[in-house]
Design an enzyme around this catalytic site. Structure first.
Site, PDB file in Angstrom:
ATOM      1  N   CYS A 180      12.031  58.031  59.009  1.00  0.00           N
ATOM      2  CA  CYS A 180      10.881  58.046  59.068  1.00  0.00           C
ATOM      3  C   CYS A 180      10.382  58.480  60.285  1.00  0.00           C
ATOM      4  CB  CYS A 180      10.791  56.080  58.807  1.00  0.00           C
ATOM      5  SG  CYS A 180      10.514  55.498  57.406  1.00  0.00           S
ATOM      6  N   ASN A 188      10.674  62.703  53.553  1.00  0.00           N
ATOM      7  CA  ASN A 188      11.644  61.458  53.280  1.00  0.00           C
ATOM      8  C   ASN A 188      10.932  59.949  53.088  1.00  0.00           C
ATOM      9  OD1 ASN A 188      14.028  60.033  55.219  1.00  0.00           O
ATOM     10  ND2 ASN A 188      12.080  59.018  56.067  1.00  0.00           N
ATOM     11  N   GLU A 189      11.658  59.375  51.770  1.00  0.00           N
ATOM     12  CA  GLU A 189      11.720  58.610  51.191  1.00  0.00           C
ATOM     13  C   GLU A 189       9.676  58.328  51.379  1.00  0.00           C
ATOM     14  OE1 GLU A 189      12.702  55.071  54.285  1.00  0.00           O
ATOM     15  OE2 GLU A 189      14.496  56.289  52.880  1.00  0.00           O
TER      16      GLU A 189
END
Length: 455
Positions: free
Chosen positions: A52, A182-183
């Site tokens: 994150c 990212n996600e």
């Protein structure tokens, strides 16, 4: 030395205390013993900078690669979304150089022009959530991503290749992969910006594999939306993430058996079971046999997180813990190393027979084409020994003695700073034949490496 000759105040902007001996003696290099533990795993690639912190706590906190190169004192330090301070002392140059030093391919991840959906504290109450760069900022940002590729691969005569050369590396770093996002929460804003970045990279650098993202879970809305984008854009690869209980891994050993074989490939970029006990590691080992079986679908996989300093992390499932003196290798590390150092290019079916109704058992057989070795991986997640049988009739002449490495113990065993060696692999020899029986010890991973074509 800093010497003050008169009374007054002295402001120090940056202080860096560094060991004289770094890994490979690189200037501003890595702590030698920690880096060696990663090198010992023989990883095929390393993802950076990770999770994150890539898309950051708000747009101003996104990880921008250009802020991490050049003289260390000129790099932009900042707090990341996990609350840690980043000096950027380990920046893109040090990362790419480390990958090269250990024979791993670099896999950098850049923001998809949106911030983390958890920005501002949305995991609690309130917060700002995901924000997107404005349309007027996108051309400049896309150029930043393209500049990264030129910096990594471009000739020393190019603008950004010259900066790489000035840092001491005139040759290309041979970048092949780049992750975008990212996600992320799969919103219309994300989709629009991801598509713009993807199309710009493919237009200028078709040789680069762009890896998309499908959210933070193994299923659900973001997962489905991310895969829909991948199918629409015909992405070569997407990045799946999931942190789960060991029981979930054991219940999903055949997850990728059901994936289409000719579609977008999978990079399992972040995964782990919640914990660093032996049972967590053995569940991961069982799951890895499924990844080997489905190597035509799952092209890449990386356990995460990688490193954690004792007393300075709130995320308690990590692969390697360390303090200023010691390194704690978890059972999870040992499982990863046993798989990484025993990889093969070809998977073989029906070599290891077991009770197929017993969901605590898993096995895999691969061939290392470089050495010709047959490699058996046998997993028992139960509390009793279980019989299996190997049939090597499809292979050539084999040696009568093979190398056997076992990781085993009690389910809740774990390594600690007080007992760093409680759970470690044990290697010995074993007699083998074209057909032989094996009792898999309770809660264990066994790797048997067999030489063939022996005179």
């Amino acid at each position: 030395m800093v010497l003050a000759k008169t009374e007054g105040q002295l402001a120090l902007d940056m202080v860096s205390l560094f060991p004289e001996k770094t890994f490979k003696n690189r200037p501003n290099g890595l702590r030698a013993d920690l880096a060696q533990k990663l090198a010992d795993m023989k990883p095929a690639f390393i993802r950076f900078p990770g999770g994150c912190l890539v898309h950051g706590d708000g747009l101003g906190n996104m990880y921008r690669w250009k802020n991490t190169i050049g003289p260390v004192e000129q790099r932009k330090a900042q707090r990341n979304i996990w609350g840690y301070h980043q000096t950027a002392g380990l920046g893109y140059f040090e990362y790419f150089q480390f990958c090269e030093d250990i024979g791993a391919k670099p896999l950098p991840v850049v923001p998809a022009a949106v911030s983390c959906q958890n920005s501002g504290g949305t995991w609690r109450i309130g917060g700002t959530g995901q924000k997107a760069l404005s349309a007027s900022e996108m051309d400049e940002y896309i150029q930043e991503v393209l500049d990264l590729i030129e910096w990594a691969n471009g000739p020393a005569t190019s603008e950004w290749g010259a900066k790489r050369a000035a840092a001491g590396h005139p040759e290309s770093f041979n970048l092949e992969y780049i992750g975008v996002g990212n996600e992320d929460k799969i919103t219309p804003e994300f989709e629009e910006r991801f598509k713009m970045i993807f199309e710009a990279i493919k237009a200028k650098h078709p040789e680069i594999t762009v890896i998309g993202t499908v959210g933070p879970f193994h299923s659900g809305e973001d997962f489905e939306k991310g895969w829909k984008i991948a199918e629409d854009l015909k992405l070569q690869m997407v990045d799946e993430h999931y942190y789960v209980q060991p029981e979930w891994l054991m219940a999903n050993l055949h997850r990728y058996d059901k994936y289409p074989r000719s579609s977008t490939k999978v990079y399992l970029g972040e995964y782990a079971s919640w914990g660093n006990k032996l049972k967590n590691a053995i569940a991961e080992a069982a799951y890895l046999t499924g990844l080997e079986r489905n190597g035509d679908v799952v092209h890449l996989a990386s356990y995460a997180p990688l490193l954690a300093k004792k007393g300075f992390t709130q995320w308690t499932t990590d692969m390697i813990f360390f303090d200023n003196v010691n390194i704690l290798l978890t059972p999870n590390y040992h499982v990863q190393k046993m798989f990484m150092t025993n990889q093969g290019e070809t998977w073989f079916d029906k070599v290891i027979s077991k009770n197929e109704s017993d969901t605590t058992l898993a096995a895999s057989c691969v061939l290392d084409s470089k050495t010709g070795d047959i490699i058996l991986k046998i997993v028992n997640y139960s509390d009793t020994g279980k019989p299996m049988k190997a049939n090597l009739g499809k292979f050539g002449k084999i040696a009568a003695q093979a190398e056997k490495t076992i990781l085993s113990g009690q389910p809740d065993d774990e390594n600690t700073f007080e007992n760093l060696q409680k759970i470690v692999p044990v290697t010995s020899s074993i007699e083998v034949a074209k057909s032989f029986d094996y009792i898999a010890p309770p809660m264990s991973l066994t790797v048997i490496r067999i030489k063939q074509n022996v005179k």
